[in-house]
Every structure is written in C-alpha cells, then in structure tokens.
Design a protein around this motif. Structure first.
Motif, PDB file in Angstrom:
ATOM      1  N   ILE A 107       0.919  -1.163  -0.121  1.00 22.11           N
ATOM      2  CA  ILE A 107       0.101   0.081  -0.007  1.00 22.11           C
ATOM      3  C   ILE A 107       0.963   1.413   0.065  1.00 22.11           C
ATOM      4  CG2 ILE A 107      -1.657   1.326   1.304  1.00 22.11           C
ATOM      5  CD1 ILE A 107      -2.819  -1.505   2.138  1.00 22.11           C
ATOM      6  N   PHE A 108       1.677   1.120   0.805  1.00 25.39           N
ATOM      7  CA  PHE A 108       2.562   2.824   0.911  1.00 25.39           C
ATOM      8  C   PHE A 108       3.611   2.669  -0.001  1.00 25.39           C
ATOM      9  CE2 PHE A 108       0.664   2.283   5.042  1.00 25.39           C
ATOM     10  CZ  PHE A 108       0.031   3.469   5.231  1.00 25.39           C
ATOM     11  N   VAL A 109       4.252   1.862  -0.376  1.00 20.38           N
ATOM     12  CA  VAL A 109       5.508   1.832  -1.209  1.00 20.38           C
ATOM     13  C   VAL A 109       5.172   1.586  -2.607  1.00 20.38           C
ATOM     14  CG1 VAL A 109       8.047   1.061  -1.891  1.00 20.38           C
ATOM     15  CG2 VAL A 109       7.202   1.288   0.516  1.00 20.38           C
ATOM     16  N   LEU A 110       4.454   0.288  -3.096  1.00 23.78           N
ATOM     17  CA  LEU A 110       4.219   0.102  -4.533  1.00 23.78           C
ATOM     18  C   LEU A 110       2.986   1.088  -4.746  1.00 23.78           C
ATOM     19  CD1 LEU A 110       4.716  -2.043  -6.619  1.00 23.78           C
ATOM     20  CD2 LEU A 110       2.584  -3.337  -5.767  1.00 23.78           C
ATOM     21  N   GLY A 111       2.188   1.406  -3.991  1.00 25.18           N
ATOM     22  CA  GLY A 111       1.044   1.910  -4.272  1.00 25.18           C
ATOM     23  C   GLY A 111       1.233   3.374  -4.438  1.00 25.18           C
ATOM     24  N   TYR A 112       2.248   3.975  -3.830  1.00 25.69           N
ATOM     25  CA  TYR A 112       2.682   5.194  -4.040  1.00 25.69           C
ATOM     26  C   TYR A 112       3.419   5.436  -5.404  1.00 25.69           C
ATOM     27  CZ  TYR A 112       5.368   9.595  -3.392  1.00 25.69           C
ATOM     28  OH  TYR A 112       5.926  10.778  -3.426  1.00 25.69           O
ATOM     29  N   PHE A 113       4.479   4.491  -5.780  1.00 25.07           N
ATOM     30  CA  PHE A 113       5.136   4.741  -6.726  1.00 25.07           C
ATOM     31  C   PHE A 113       4.336   4.457  -8.066  1.00 25.07           C
ATOM     32  CE2 PHE A 113       8.710   4.136  -3.956  1.00 25.07           C
ATOM     33  CZ  PHE A 113       9.381   5.401  -4.428  1.00 25.07           C
ATOM     34  N   SER A 114       3.155   3.510  -8.064  1.00 25.11           N
ATOM     35  CA  SER A 114       2.128   3.378  -9.099  1.00 25.11           C
ATOM     36  C   SER A 114       1.400   4.710  -9.273  1.00 25.11           C
ATOM     37  CB  SER A 114       1.342   2.385  -8.575  1.00 25.11           C
ATOM     38  OG  SER A 114       1.915   0.917  -8.398  1.00 25.11           O
ATOM     39  N   TRP A 115       0.755   5.211  -8.246  1.00 25.22           N
ATOM     40  CA  TRP A 115       0.275   6.459  -8.287  1.00 25.22           C
ATOM     41  C   TRP A 115       1.119   7.606  -8.933  1.00 25.22           C
ATOM     42  CZ3 TRP A 115      -4.502   8.490  -8.309  1.00 25.22           C
ATOM     43  CH2 TRP A 115      -4.605   9.638  -8.190  1.00 25.22           C
ATOM     44  N   LYS A 116       2.442   7.849  -8.616  1.00 26.34           N
ATOM     45  CA  LYS A 116       3.056   8.579  -9.288  1.00 26.34           C
ATOM     46  C   LYS A 116       3.068   8.349 -10.760  1.00 26.34           C
ATOM     47  CE  LYS A 116       5.572  11.183  -7.116  1.00 26.34           C
ATOM     48  NZ  LYS A 116       5.651  12.748  -7.005  1.00 26.34           N
ATOM     49  N   GLU A 117       3.254   7.294 -11.172  1.00 28.86           N
ATOM     50  CA  GLU A 117       3.506   6.798 -12.720  1.00 28.86           C
ATOM     51  C   GLU A 117       1.955   7.109 -13.483  1.00 28.86           C
ATOM     52  OE1 GLU A 117       5.861   5.800 -14.529  1.00 28.86           O
ATOM     53  OE2 GLU A 117       7.328   6.326 -13.064  1.00 28.86           O
ATOM     54  N   LYS A 118       1.078   6.791 -12.634  1.00 32.14           N
ATOM     55  CA  LYS A 118      -0.369   7.209 -13.168  1.00 32.14           C
ATOM     56  C   LYS A 118      -0.480   8.618 -13.459  1.00 32.14           C
ATOM     57  CE  LYS A 118      -5.393   6.670 -12.400  1.00 32.14           C
ATOM     58  NZ  LYS A 118      -6.088   6.742 -11.358  1.00 32.14           N
ATOM     59  N   VAL A 119      -0.154   9.236 -12.481  1.00 30.01           N
ATOM     60  CA  VAL A 119      -0.243  10.779 -12.645  1.00 30.01           C
ATOM     61  C   VAL A 119       0.663  11.188 -13.820  1.00 30.01           C
ATOM     62  CG1 VAL A 119       0.180  13.056 -11.576  1.00 30.01           C
ATOM     63  CG2 VAL A 119      -0.940  11.058 -10.324  1.00 30.01           C
ATOM     64  N   LYS A 120       1.756  10.580 -14.012  1.00 33.96           N
ATOM     65  CA  LYS A 120       2.819  11.046 -14.865  1.00 33.96           C
ATOM     66  C   LYS A 120       2.460  10.731 -16.191  1.00 33.96           C
ATOM     67  CE  LYS A 120       7.766  10.359 -15.569  1.00 33.96           C
ATOM     68  NZ  LYS A 120       8.996   9.790 -15.052  1.00 33.96           N
ATOM     69  N   ARG A 121       1.712   9.508 -16.502  1.00 35.18           N
ATOM     70  CA  ARG A 121       1.188   9.109 -17.722  1.00 35.18           C
ATOM     71  C   ARG A 121       0.006  10.012 -18.046  1.00 35.18           C
ATOM     72  NH1 ARG A 121       1.068   3.395 -15.738  1.00 35.18           N
ATOM     73  NH2 ARG A 121      -0.817   4.034 -15.240  1.00 35.18           N
ATOM     74  N   GLU A 122      -1.081  10.332 -17.343  1.00 36.06           N
ATOM     75  CA  GLU A 122      -2.058  11.084 -17.528  1.00 36.06           C
ATOM     76  C   GLU A 122      -1.624  12.552 -18.008  1.00 36.06           C
ATOM     77  OE1 GLU A 122      -4.477  10.974 -13.763  1.00 36.06           O
ATOM     78  OE2 GLU A 122      -5.238   8.947 -14.444  1.00 36.06           O
TER      79      GLU A 122
END
Length: 74
Positions: A54-69
C-alpha cells in the motif's frame, strides 16, 4: 477519501494479498497450510506485505499514473 488513497489501497492491497498467497503456496513443500496459518510469523509477514504494498508500491504506482495522465494531456 482521496482518489490517491483509493488507488494506493486497491493496487497495493492487491499486490500484498497476491504475495501472501504466492509465498504460502511456495512454502507448501516445507509446511502445510494449517501449520503456516498457526504461526505468528505468517501474520507478521502478511501484514508486512500488505503495508509495503500500500505505502511503497501503491505510492510509486500512483506517481506513474499521474505522470502518464499528464503526458497524455499534452
């Protein structure tokens, strides 16, 4: 709850549960499922995988999602 936390819980929680199941099945050669479930180590490891997910993988996944968007908007 913010969109970021919903995303982190979904992605990281899924990864954590997947890893717990995978590691349990991986250790079937050494211990039965009932033996694994009766040990405290199993629950400590399960909570660790879920929290890290939740805290590590989820955070980096969120950052990549925002970057893609953001790059798709340009």
């Amino acid at each position: 709850m913010s969109e970021r936390w919903k995303y982190q819980l979904k992605m990281g929680g899924f990864w954590g549960v997947f890893m717990v199941i995978f590691m349990t099945l991986f250790e079937l050669k050494e211990k039965t499922i009932s033996q694994q479930l009766s040990e405290t180590n199993f629950y400590v490891r399960a909570v660790s995988y879920i929290v890290i997910g939740i805290f590590v993988l989820g955070y980096f996944s969120w950052k990549e999602k925002v970057k893609r968007e953001n790059s798709a908007k340009k």
